[in-house]
Design an enzyme around this catalytic site. Structure first.
Site, PDB file in Angstrom:
ATOM      1  N   LYS A  60       2.878   1.890   2.045  1.00  0.00           N
ATOM      2  CA  LYS A  60       3.025   2.115   4.221  1.00  0.00           C
ATOM      3  C   LYS A  60       4.182   1.828   4.513  1.00  0.00           C
ATOM      4  CE  LYS A  60      -0.412   2.726   7.263  1.00  0.00           C
ATOM      5  NZ  LYS A  60      -1.617   2.425   7.821  1.00  0.00           N
ATOM      6  N   LYS A  79       0.944  -1.137   0.035  1.00  0.00           N
ATOM      7  CA  LYS A  79      -0.228  -0.136   0.115  1.00  0.00           C
ATOM      8  C   LYS A  79       0.437   1.986  -0.577  1.00  0.00           C
ATOM      9  CE  LYS A  79      -2.222  -1.417   3.866  1.00  0.00           C
ATOM     10  NZ  LYS A  79      -3.656  -1.490   4.782  1.00  0.00           N
TER      11      LYS A  79
HETATM   12  N1  CTP Z   1      -8.710   4.674  15.247  1.00  0.00           N
HETATM   13  C1  CTP Z   1     -10.392   5.686  16.088  1.00  0.00           C
HETATM   14  N2  CTP Z   1      -9.429   6.907  16.610  1.00  0.00           N
HETATM   15  C2  CTP Z   1      -8.209   7.430  15.651  1.00  0.00           C
HETATM   16  C3  CTP Z   1      -7.147   6.369  15.415  1.00  0.00           C
HETATM   17  C4  CTP Z   1      -7.678   4.778  14.625  1.00  0.00           C
HETATM   18  O1  CTP Z   1     -10.641   5.014  16.262  1.00  0.00           O
HETATM   19  N3  CTP Z   1      -8.312   8.865  16.339  1.00  0.00           N
HETATM   20  C5  CTP Z   1      -9.449   3.673  14.569  1.00  0.00           C
HETATM   21  C6  CTP Z   1      -9.687   3.694  12.886  1.00  0.00           C
HETATM   22  O2  CTP Z   1     -10.362   4.048  12.711  1.00  0.00           O
HETATM   23  C7  CTP Z   1      -9.267   1.435  12.709  1.00  0.00           C
HETATM   24  C8  CTP Z   1      -8.384   1.444  13.634  1.00  0.00           C
HETATM   25  O3  CTP Z   1      -8.099   2.819  14.817  1.00  0.00           O
HETATM   26  O4  CTP Z   1     -10.558   1.364  12.844  1.00  0.00           O
HETATM   27  C9  CTP Z   1      -6.759   1.065  13.013  1.00  0.00           C
HETATM   28  O5  CTP Z   1      -6.042   2.487  12.547  1.00  0.00           O
HETATM   29  P1  CTP Z   1      -5.043   2.740  12.835  1.00  0.00           P
HETATM   30  O6  CTP Z   1      -4.845   3.394  10.520  1.00  0.00           O
HETATM   31  O7  CTP Z   1      -3.959   1.658  12.534  1.00  0.00           O
HETATM   32  O8  CTP Z   1      -4.595   4.084  12.649  1.00  0.00           O
HETATM   33  P2  CTP Z   1      -4.861   5.213  12.582  1.00  0.00           P
HETATM   34  O9  CTP Z   1      -3.892   6.404  14.036  1.00  0.00           O
HETATM   35  O10 CTP Z   1      -5.789   6.252  11.821  1.00  0.00           O
HETATM   36  O11 CTP Z   1      -2.747   5.405  11.561  1.00  0.00           O
HETATM   37  P3  CTP Z   1      -2.628   6.394   9.965  1.00  0.00           P
HETATM   38  O12 CTP Z   1      -2.375   7.707  10.685  1.00  0.00           O
HETATM   39  O13 CTP Z   1      -1.768   6.078  10.151  1.00  0.00           O
HETATM   40  O14 CTP Z   1      -4.454   6.314   8.856  1.00  0.00           O
END
Ligand code: CTP
Length: 134
Positions: free
Chosen positions: A46, A44
């Site tokens: 990432k 992806k």
């Molecule tokens: N999630 C959440 N609240 C946040 C961040 C993440 O509820 N503030 C949830 C996402 O919606 C997902 C899960 O945690 O269901 C895993 O998300 P992930 O993508 O690993 O975390 P992110 O912090 O959103 O990462 P990135 O910034 O790389 O997108």
């Protein structure tokens, strides 16, 4: 027994992740978390700060998590849901509507994200602090 599943990267584990997993656990009796592998993330484009082994160990050590599996592809979800006898698929609402097709196999829920925190923002904070120290 009501079984719940979710999928995610869980890099730089933070309070938004914990809030989500605790709320998912409350939706059933057994929570499976599919943690994305480093190979899947690379596909992806990432790159994680923490390798799969560390991300999955942290998630697996949580009281609210019963089982960790690998997320290796976009299309494994219908198979996982059927093979693991899943009743509820849940994920944060940044994915709103994206997994509605799973509703033919189980209940699909989108939970409100915790405001003000993400892995991306943590990475930016860390980079800015490192710059400020130069
Ligand atoms: N999630 C959440 N609240 C946040 C961040 C993440 O509820 N503030 C949830 C996402 O919606 C997902 C899960 O945690 O269901 C895993 O998300 P992930 O993508 O690993 O975390 P992110 O912090 O959103 O990462 P990135 O910034 O790389 O997108």
């Amino acid at each position: 027994m009501k079984r719940v599943i979710t999928y995610g990267t869980f890099d730089l584990f933070h309070i938004g992740h914990l809030n989500l997993l605790e709320r998912l656990a409350e939706l059933g009796d057994h929570l499976t978390v599919a943690v994305s592998t480093d190979e899947f993330n690379l596909g992806k484009g990432k790159v994680c700060s923490m390798p799969y082994d560390e991300r999955s160990r942290i998630v697996g050590a949580l009281r609210c998590v019963d089982r960790v599996i690998q997320e290796e592809s976009w299309d494994q979800k219908p198979r996982d849901v059927q093979e693991l006898g899943i009743d509820v698929f849940g994920i944060g609402d940044d994915w709103q509507g994206k997994f509605d097709h799973l509703a033919q196999y189980c209940e699909v829920v989108y939970l409100t994200r915790t405001h003000g925190i993400s892995t991306t923002s943590l990475k930016l904070d860390i980079a800015m602090n490192a710059d400020a120290r130069k």
